[in-house]
Each structure stands twice: as structure tokens, then as C-alpha cells.
Write a protein that holds these residues in place. Structure first.
Motif, PDB file in Angstrom:
ATOM      1  N   GLU A  48      20.193   0.466   5.677  1.00  0.00           N
ATOM      2  CA  GLU A  48      18.781   0.380   7.054  1.00  0.00           C
ATOM      3  C   GLU A  48      18.854   0.078   8.141  1.00  0.00           C
ATOM      4  O   GLU A  48      19.052  -1.002   7.996  1.00  0.00           O
ATOM      5  N   ASP A  49      19.478  -0.022   9.343  1.00  0.00           N
ATOM      6  CA  ASP A  49      18.964  -0.352  10.624  1.00  0.00           C
ATOM      7  C   ASP A  49      17.814  -1.213  11.530  1.00  0.00           C
ATOM      8  O   ASP A  49      17.999  -1.642  11.918  1.00  0.00           O
ATOM      9  N   ASP A  84      19.483   5.754   5.218  1.00  0.00           N
ATOM     10  CA  ASP A  84      19.192   6.248   6.391  1.00  0.00           C
ATOM     11  C   ASP A  84      19.733   6.799   7.447  1.00  0.00           C
ATOM     12  O   ASP A  84      21.521   6.539   7.725  1.00  0.00           O
ATOM     13  N   GLY A 138      19.315   8.023  10.359  1.00  0.00           N
ATOM     14  CA  GLY A 138      19.506   7.697  11.617  1.00  0.00           C
ATOM     15  C   GLY A 138      19.966   6.213  12.076  1.00  0.00           C
ATOM     16  O   GLY A 138      19.597   4.745  11.740  1.00  0.00           O
ATOM     17  N   LYS A 177      10.657   9.871   5.387  1.00  0.00           N
ATOM     18  CA  LYS A 177      10.205   9.549   6.518  1.00  0.00           C
ATOM     19  C   LYS A 177       8.285   9.984   6.922  1.00  0.00           C
ATOM     20  O   LYS A 177       8.780  10.924   7.411  1.00  0.00           O
TER      21      LYS A 177
END
Ligand code: CA
Length: 222
Positions: free
Chosen positions: A11-12, A55, A57, A105
Motif C-alpha cells: 500500500e503506497d 492496493d 492503485g 475502499k
């Protein structure tokens, strides 16, 4: 030494990653965080996890690319994709590209935890053949094939015990862990030692190592 399930979180968004890490950690997971797809891919290829949360993206290599590349290399660890795009087409694409589950999300943490539990249970049934040093176990048929050509058929409990050890060859399992996860219907830890003895009688004494004062770990059948 309880065996904590290992989860890889890719996850960024550092804030979300930190929150997920804390929550899953408090739920008993051993958490490894990766802040981008490259790092996630590297960890997924080189370390052993029970489940992954990615994630969708991510910069450079997105979450679905990471899963696709891991699947290409034979890594079958169940993966759940988190995505800000909650539409059906996006969900279908995620599932088609190797994710086992998909959550839009913002998500409810209890739902995430429930789904991760399902994925962890599914792991054992989707990949029945487990390789260990000296041979393989087919957990469906409960047959062991040693590399020297010998074949053994195991009882249900012998197979379950060997499977748990063989899926994490480096890990030392306490008797309490094995009792809880392999012999859930029994309450005497002595049953663990009994079945270790049974497996050794078939596969050889060195197939399961005793780690004195701690528990057992996978050895080598040859
Ligand atoms: Ca993101």
C-alpha cells in the motif's frame, strides 16, 4: 512460540498502510509492509506469507500487476485487492488477474479481517501438494512420495501434521500450536508427540526435527 499468520501489505498510502499494519498486528498477524509494487513483488517472491493485501492503485507496478507476476512465478499465496474503484468491471478484472478477493475502499475493518480468515483457510485446499526436503505430500490423497521412489499413505492426522510443518519448513511449531491447529478436537498435548512418532515411523526419524524445549520443525525425509 505461537505461529502467527504472516500478511504482506502492499500500500503506497503511508497512513492507510500504518493503520492496516497496526490493526492486523493487534489481530495476531505478523505484518510486513511494502510501500510500492516493486518492493511488494520482491517480498512476495522471496518470503513466505499466508495472505497478501494489495492496493490496486500503486505507482509504477500496480497491485494487479504484482499479483499477475507472482502467479507467473508460481507464487499462489491468496491475495485480496483493495481498490478505490468500486465498480463491477473493476472487480471482475481483479479476480480475472489472479486476486482471490476484492474490497472497495473505504472498507470495514471487520469485513477485511473476516475475508482474510477465509482466504487463509482456502490456501490449504487450493494447493494440495506440498514439497518438503526429500519428497512431496499430497494433502488431498494423503500420499507421500519420497524422492527415492518410496511411497507412503498417511492417516488423516499424520497428513495434517506433516502438512502444517512442511508448509513452513523453517518455522518451529510449539506443541500448543500443533494441538490447536492440527488436533483441534483433542486436549492432551501428548497427542502431538504420538503423531510425530507415527510420521517418523513411516518417513524416517529425521523427517521431523525436535527442537528441545520449543517444539518441532520440518526436517528431511532423506
Ligand atoms: Ca494507492
Amino acid at each position: 512460540m505461537e505461529a502467527r499468520p504472516r500478511v504482506l501489505i502492499v500500500e503506497d498510502d503511508a497512513r492507510l498502510a500504518g493503520m492496516l499494519g497496526e490493526l492486523l498486528g493487534s489481530e495476531g498477524y505478523d505484518v510486513v509492509l511494502a510501500g510500492d509494487g516493486q518492493r511488494g513483488l520482491h517480498l512476495g517472491l522471496t518470503e513466505d506469507f499466508d495472505v497478501m493485501v494489495l492496493d490496486r492503485g500503486l505507482p509504477a507496478v500496480d497491485g494487479l500487476d504484482v499479483i499477475g507476476r507472482l502467479r507467473d512465478r508460481g507464487v499462489l499465496t491468496p491475495a485480496l485487492v483493495l481498490s478505490a474503484l468500486g465498480n463491477a468491471a473493476d472487480r471482475v478484472e481483479g479476480l480475472n488477474r489472479g486476486a482471490e478477493d476484492y474490497l472497495a475502499k473505504p472498507f470495514d475493518i471487520d469485513e477485511l479481517l473476516a475475508r482474510l480468515r477465509v482466504l487463509r483457510r482456502r490456501l490449504a485446499s487450493t494447493v494440495p501438494v506440498v514439497r518438503f526436503s526429500g519428497g512431496t505430500l499430497d494433502a488431498d490423497s494423503r500420499n507421500v512420495a519420497l524422492d527415492d521412489g518410496r511411497r507412503f499413505s498417511l492417516s488423516e492426522r499424520e497428513s495434517a501434521l506433516l502438512e502444517r510443518l512442511a508448509r513452513r519448513p523453517g518455522q518451529i511449531f510449539s506443541r500448543d500450536d500443533l494441538l490447536a491447529n492440527v488436533f483441534a478436537d483433542a486436549d492432551d498435548p501428548g497427542v502431538v508427540d504420538t503423531y510425530v512418532h507415527h510420521v517418523r515411523r513411516k518417513l524416517g526419524r529425521q523427517a521431523i526435527e525436535t527442537v528441545r524445549g520449543v517444539g518441532y520443525r520440518m526436517g528431511s525425509a532423506l
